[in-house]
Design a protein around this motif. Structure first.
Motif, mmCIF file in Angstrom:
data_model
loop_
_atom_site.group_PDB
_atom_site.id
_atom_site.type_symbol
_atom_site.label_atom_id
_atom_site.label_comp_id
_atom_site.label_asym_id
_atom_site.label_seq_id
_atom_site.Cartn_x
_atom_site.Cartn_y
_atom_site.Cartn_z
ATOM 1 N N ALA A 132 -1.175 10.020 3.882
ATOM 2 C CA ALA A 132 -0.311 11.200 3.815
ATOM 3 C C ALA A 132 0.986 10.976 4.583
ATOM 4 C CB ALA A 132 -1.048 12.424 4.356
ATOM 5 N N VAL A 133 0.912 10.376 5.768
ATOM 6 C CA VAL A 133 2.115 10.103 6.554
ATOM 7 C C VAL A 133 3.000 9.090 5.824
ATOM 8 C CG1 VAL A 133 2.935 9.019 8.684
ATOM 9 C CG2 VAL A 133 1.171 10.765 8.781
ATOM 10 N N SER A 140 -0.289 6.493 12.746
ATOM 11 C CA SER A 140 -1.040 7.746 12.551
ATOM 12 C C SER A 140 -2.520 7.454 12.313
ATOM 13 C CB SER A 140 -0.454 8.554 11.404
ATOM 14 O OG SER A 140 -0.619 7.867 10.186
ATOM 15 N N VAL A 159 -5.274 9.141 14.831
ATOM 16 C CA VAL A 159 -6.308 10.036 14.288
ATOM 17 C C VAL A 159 -7.694 9.445 14.500
ATOM 18 C CG1 VAL A 159 -7.216 11.056 12.149
ATOM 19 C CG2 VAL A 159 -4.789 11.174 12.655
ATOM 20 N N CYS A 174 -5.102 10.542 6.505
ATOM 21 C CA CYS A 174 -3.925 10.924 7.296
ATOM 22 C C CYS A 174 -2.856 9.840 7.232
ATOM 23 C CB CYS A 174 -4.325 11.206 8.739
ATOM 24 S SG CYS A 174 -5.194 12.757 8.936
ATOM 25 N N LEU A 191 -11.086 10.244 7.113
ATOM 26 C CA LEU A 191 -10.052 11.168 7.560
ATOM 27 C C LEU A 191 -8.848 10.414 8.107
ATOM 28 C CD1 LEU A 191 -9.230 14.126 8.128
ATOM 29 C CD2 LEU A 191 -10.210 13.813 10.407
ATOM 30 N N SER A 192 -9.099 9.345 8.851
ATOM 31 C CA SER A 192 -8.005 8.548 9.400
ATOM 32 C C SER A 192 -7.188 7.883 8.296
ATOM 33 C CB SER A 192 -8.554 7.484 10.357
ATOM 34 O OG SER A 192 -9.248 8.085 11.406
#
Length: 158
Positions: A29-30, A64, A68, A26, A22-23
């Motif tokens: 995505a950023v 990010s 996260v 993210c 998940l980290s």
């Protein structure tokens, strides 16, 4: 409309691999969004054909990722702590019920006439224990908790 059922707390705890994935997702995505916004602003709106500024986007993605990752591990730690508390509450209520049953049996053996006052006190304590268990395990239906308590409680013959 069907009410949503919540998963038990033990099934809600994320694994280390899920947290890391998940980290990373993210962070990617950023990074992709910041590159897209740079392209949109500099190339499309300002018509500046200069090089892309990747370092800032990499820093935003890395930051990010760290945020996260830390956030998800904190959530996981809180859920594990809550699960341990619920297990200790369950263990304590079981021990208290066993002690109350012993008190009830001894009172009946010593003086069958005094059993009624002890029985009302035991019932009051068991009601409080049921409320504590119902509050600590909201996923379990109250009827199931009551039927389990009735199976374990000791009935004094009258």
């Amino acid at each position: 409309m069907k009410p949503k059922t919540q998963l038990p707390l033990a099934r809600q705890i994320a694994s280390d691999m899920a947290i890391w994935l998940l980290s990373v997702a993210c962070a990617i995505a950023v990074f992709a969004m910041s590159i897209f916004i740079q392209w949109l602003v500099y190339d499309d709106w300002l018509h500046d054909k200069g090089p892309m500024r990747i370092v800032g986007s990499l820093l935003a993605g890395g930051l990010s990722f760290a945020v996260v990752l830390r956030w998800q591990f904190a959530v996981r730690w809180r859920k594990l702590e809550l699960l341990h508390r619920f297990e200790s509450i369950k263990w304590m209520t079981d021990r208290i019920r066993n002690s109350l049953q012993a008190i009830e049996c001894i009172t009946y053996a010593a003086d069958p006439g005094a059993t009624e006052s002890v029985r009302t006190a035991v019932d009051a304590i068991e009601e409080v224990l049921h409320e504590v268990l119902a509050d600590s395990h909201p996923a379990a239906p109250p009827a199931a908790a009551k039927s389990r308590a009735d199976e374990t409680s000791f009935e004094v013959p009258r």
